[in-house]
Scaffold this active site. Structure first.
Site, mmCIF file in Angstrom:
data_model
loop_
_atom_site.group_PDB
_atom_site.id
_atom_site.type_symbol
_atom_site.label_atom_id
_atom_site.label_comp_id
_atom_site.label_asym_id
_atom_site.label_seq_id
_atom_site.Cartn_x
_atom_site.Cartn_y
_atom_site.Cartn_z
ATOM 1 N N TYR A 146 0.306 -1.067 -0.110
ATOM 2 C CA TYR A 146 0.359 0.110 0.092
ATOM 3 C C TYR A 146 0.718 1.101 0.363
ATOM 4 C CZ TYR A 146 -4.277 -3.007 1.805
ATOM 5 O OH TYR A 146 -4.679 -4.033 1.637
ATOM 6 N N LYS A 191 3.762 -15.629 0.885
ATOM 7 C CA LYS A 191 3.428 -16.228 0.170
ATOM 8 C C LYS A 191 4.988 -16.297 -0.628
ATOM 9 C CE LYS A 191 0.940 -17.892 -3.720
ATOM 10 N NZ LYS A 191 -0.129 -19.541 -3.335
ATOM 11 N N ASP A 223 -2.768 -18.019 0.237
ATOM 12 C CA ASP A 223 -4.738 -19.049 0.176
ATOM 13 C C ASP A 223 -4.520 -20.295 1.145
ATOM 14 O OD1 ASP A 223 -1.497 -20.186 -0.391
ATOM 15 O OD2 ASP A 223 -2.338 -20.455 -2.429
ATOM 16 N N ASP A 247 -4.634 -7.598 5.962
ATOM 17 C CA ASP A 247 -6.605 -6.432 4.873
ATOM 18 C C ASP A 247 -7.482 -7.591 4.797
ATOM 19 O OD1 ASP A 247 -7.940 -4.350 4.421
ATOM 20 O OD2 ASP A 247 -6.681 -4.278 2.935
ATOM 21 N N ASP A 251 -10.748 -9.077 7.448
ATOM 22 C CA ASP A 251 -11.968 -8.975 7.172
ATOM 23 C C ASP A 251 -12.746 -9.986 7.222
ATOM 24 O OD1 ASP A 251 -12.104 -6.201 6.960
ATOM 25 O OD2 ASP A 251 -12.907 -6.209 4.842
HETATM 26 MG MG MG Z 1 -10.649 -3.995 5.382
#
Ligand code: MG
Ligand code: NAI
Length: 358
Positions: A146, A191, A223, A247, A251
């Protein structure tokens, strides 16, 4: 009698923020009394409310108060009234991003639980939810893809992910420290079969793990972790993630837990300072009706006591009082649509439980 005294900047914000914050403040005053520490709760404007009053989503006076405080208890910001604002004036971007930056809040903690009495809230009910879940997602918040170099032309675009050993080490330590207060297990997500940053991540986490012989470390590809979480979330204790993977998984954990109204979060900088807020937003659809669930805000206050002030007993007392009310089905309508309890009634029940237990 102790001389501990904590100063908290209380930024309630918009929508349901002020409604749920009022309950969290009552809970904090009760535990301060009970566990004998001093507490100064100082309110300040933030988000849309601040924008309306001063033209800035994070006024200088609010930022100054935060700097003078030991922690920030944050409600939530934003709503349809302010969606047309320029990006840096948007309540969310204009307040949370500068706060994260100013205080170097590199670590985001999001606990996610399935409460036995409300296992049916989970979309994975009953096969998976009846096994329970009690996880803590530790997400790196100020590095990674990000914040890496990025760019685009008409026909292509790129983002870059870069992590330093120092960045990985400091977030890993938070995860291992947290695990020692929980079930002593860290699952590090990466990963490493594809990404260079993941290989460095894995090596660094291995090294940090040597300082925590009592904690079991396992590595899992992102994954597979996404899949394992919905197959058997009870296998996890602490999940250690970079910014992007965290992130997504945080969620996913929130979705598995079932109700946003129950989920707190903490954003820390490693020096004890932190910003604590519910995982959900300002819920404009129910704002002003007195029916918002105050528990996420109250549990955020408990996280503040634990991670910023080291008041573990007080934090646990709040968490137990919340569980007690849930078990007695004293809940708002997001948990039980037929319930007649509102925000203040749930807050009052938690306060009463804390007062009773000695
Ligand atoms: Mg979020
Ligand atoms: P939201 O989390 O505010 O609401 C999503 C759904 O969950 C709504 O149906 C809402 O009623 C429900 N909900 C959330 N918290 C609840 C609670 N404590 N009790 C009962 N129900 C609850 O997310 P949404 O609708 O996407 O965003 C609304 C506003 O909040 C937007 O302006 C958004 O930008 C802002 N927001 C702010 C955040 C923050 O302050 N950190 C985080 C997420 C969104």
């Amino acid at each position: 009698q102790s001389n501990k005294h904590y100063k908290v900047a209380v930024l309630a914000g918009d929508g349901i923020g002020p409604e749920v914050m009022a309950e969290a403040e009552k809970v904090l005053q009760v535990v301060a009394d009970k566990f004998q520490f001093g507490l100064t709760l100082t309110p300040a404007l933030v988000g849309g409310a601040a924008l309306d009053a001063s033209g800035e989503p994070l006024p200088a006076a609010t930022l100054e108060l935060c700097k003078q405080s030991d922690a920030i208890l944050f409600g939530s910001v934003g709503g349809p009234k302010w969606t047309g604002q320029a990006p840096d004036k948007q309540p969310e971007r204009g307040s949370l991003l500068p706060l994260r930056k100013t205080f170097d809040l590199f670590c985001n903690l999001r606990p996610g639980q399935i409460y036995p009495a409300f296992a049916e809230l989970s979309p994975l009910h009953p096969r998976v939810s009846s096994q329970g879940m009690d996880v803590l997602c530790v997400r790196e918040l100020t590095g990674g893809i990000y914040f890496g170099e990025k760019g685009r032309t008409e026909t292509d675009a790129f983002d870059t992910q870069r992590y330093s050993v120092r960045e990985i080490e400091r977030i890993a330590r938070v995860a291992f420290d947290a695990a020692t207060k929980r079930s002593n297990k860290v699952t590090s997500i990466d990963k490493a079969n594809v990404l260079q940053t993941s290989i460095l991540w894995r090596e660094t986490v291995e090294r940090v793990a040597q300082d925590y012989p009592g904690v079991t470390l396992e590595h899992m590809y992102i994954d597979n972790a996404a899949m394992q979480l919905i197959r058997s979330p009870q296998q996890f204790d602490v999940l250690l993630c970079d910014n992007l993977f965290g992130d997504i998984l945080s969620d996913e954990i929130a979705a598995i837990a079932g109700s946003l109204g129950l989920l707190p979060s903490a954003s820390l900088n490693g020096s004890g300072f932190g910003l604590y807020e519910p995982a959900g937003g300002s819920a404009p659809d129910i704002a002003g009706k007195g029916i918002a669930n105050p528990i996420a805000q109250i549990l955020s206050a408990a996280l503040m006591l634990r991670y910023s002030f080291g008041e573990e007993d007080a934090a646990r007392a709040i968490e137990q009082a919340v569980q007690h009310c849930l078990a007695q089905h004293i809940v708002t309508r997001d948990i039980n649509p037929k319930s007649t309890y509102g925000t203040a009634a749930v807050g009052a029940a938690i306060v009463a439980t804390l007062r009773q237990e000695q």
